[in-house]
Design a protein around this motif. Structure first.
Motif, mmCIF file in Angstrom:
data_model
loop_
_atom_site.group_PDB
_atom_site.id
_atom_site.type_symbol
_atom_site.label_atom_id
_atom_site.label_comp_id
_atom_site.label_asym_id
_atom_site.label_seq_id
_atom_site.Cartn_x
_atom_site.Cartn_y
_atom_site.Cartn_z
ATOM 1 N N THR A 231 0.747 -1.257 -0.069
ATOM 2 C CA THR A 231 -0.090 0.027 0.105
ATOM 3 C C THR A 231 0.886 1.372 0.083
ATOM 4 O O THR A 231 0.775 2.133 -0.612
ATOM 5 C CB THR A 231 -0.976 -0.070 1.225
ATOM 6 N N ASP B 232 -5.299 -1.649 -5.078
ATOM 7 C CA ASP B 232 -4.687 -1.885 -3.781
ATOM 8 C C ASP B 232 -5.615 -3.238 -3.450
ATOM 9 O O ASP B 232 -6.669 -2.990 -2.871
ATOM 10 C CB ASP B 232 -4.488 -0.834 -3.040
ATOM 11 N N GLU B 233 -5.094 -4.347 -3.748
ATOM 12 C CA GLU B 233 -5.810 -5.605 -3.220
ATOM 13 C C GLU B 233 -7.184 -5.289 -3.381
ATOM 14 O O GLU B 233 -8.084 -5.465 -2.684
ATOM 15 C CB GLU B 233 -5.812 -5.908 -1.701
HETATM 16 MG MG MG Z 1 -2.032 -2.840 2.148
#
Ligand code: MG
Ligand code: ADP
Length: 237
Positions: free
Chosen positions: A50, A171-172
């Motif tokens: 992140t 992000d994911e």
């Molecule tokens: Mg993360």
């Protein structure tokens, strides 16, 4: 189109200081991403994924090093330049979807185009096209809470593409989805990278999804593991 990399990261370092404690979240991270590539960033929780994506997307600034996206030195842009970059050049997809609850799917997709004052006719056409592309043409008027998680993430992907970004940062994006839905979202990202000619940088720790990427960057404790080293070969590590 030049064959310059779309993303250049050079010597990125990021240190979080909370009181007397220091956490080095990125250590001398350097890489490039070429136009049209889908690059996955892999690493266990806390490895710095992140933090890395936030430096690339101009959501945060590195303590050292440089980020260039589409020829712009993100790491040196003033706040107004960052706002423009995040509006016009980069589309974001987050794990938690980030849709506005009171707006319909179509209205959520339209938000970035309102920010750029896209004329309403053009905006409506693009919303229709994008919702069809993500397979939600029949759900345009539903609010996020009337959609499944996978459908909400499809809306978020459509929204990220609204202003024809050069780069999509995710992000994911599949972190809250079951494995089958997760795979469908990754396949959707894979397809839009091809059809829309965008470049994508996607953080995920799901090994099954990494096979769809053109290339995998592996972070370990804030540092990139060199390609081809043993740590990258361990399945599910
Ligand atoms: Mg993360
Ligand atoms: P990942 O996304 O791979 O899980 P992160 O980039 O979120 O990793 O975190 C990397 C490291 O930095 C972790 O040790 C995390 O605890 C720390 N960290 C992240 N954000 C902050 C913050 N705002 N303040 C202090 N430490 C942070």
């Amino acid at each position: 189109m030049s064959d310059e990399p779309l993303v250049i990261a050079e010597g990125l370092r990021k240190v979080y200081r909370t009181g007397p404690k220091e956490v080095v979240a990125l250590r001398d991270v350097s890489f490039t991403v070429n136009p049209g590539e889908l690059v996955a960033v892999r690493g266990r929780s806390g490895s710095g994924k992140t933090t890395l994506l936030n430096q690339i997307g101009g959501l945060d600034r590195p303590d050292a090093g440089r980020v260039v996206v589409a020829g712009e030195t993100v790491s040196e842009l003033p706040e107004a330049g960052l706002l423009r970059l995040r509006r016009d050049v980069i589309g974001f997809v987050f794990q938690s979807f980030g849709l506005i609850p009171v707006l319909s799917a179509a209205e959520n997709v339209g938000v970035p185009m309102r920010l750029t004052r896209t004329p309403s006719g053009e905006r409506e056409d693009r919303i229709t096209m994008l919702l069809a592309m993500v397979g939600l043409e029949k759900h345009a008027n539903q609010r996020p809470y009337e959609l499944s998680g996978g459908q909400q993430q499809r809306v978020a992907v459509a929204r990220a593409l609204a202003n024809r970004p050069r780069l999509v940062i995710a992000d994911e994006p599949t972190g809250q989805l079951d494995s089958q839905t997760a795979r469908q979202i990754m396949q959707l990202l894979r397809a839009v990278v091809r059809s829309e000619g965008v470049t994508a940088l996607v953080a995920t720790h799901d090994p099954a999804l990494l096979t769809l990427a053109d290339r995998v960057l592996e972070l370990h404790d804030g540092a990139l593991v060199p390609a081809g080293s043993p740590a990258q070969a361990v399945p599910g590590a």
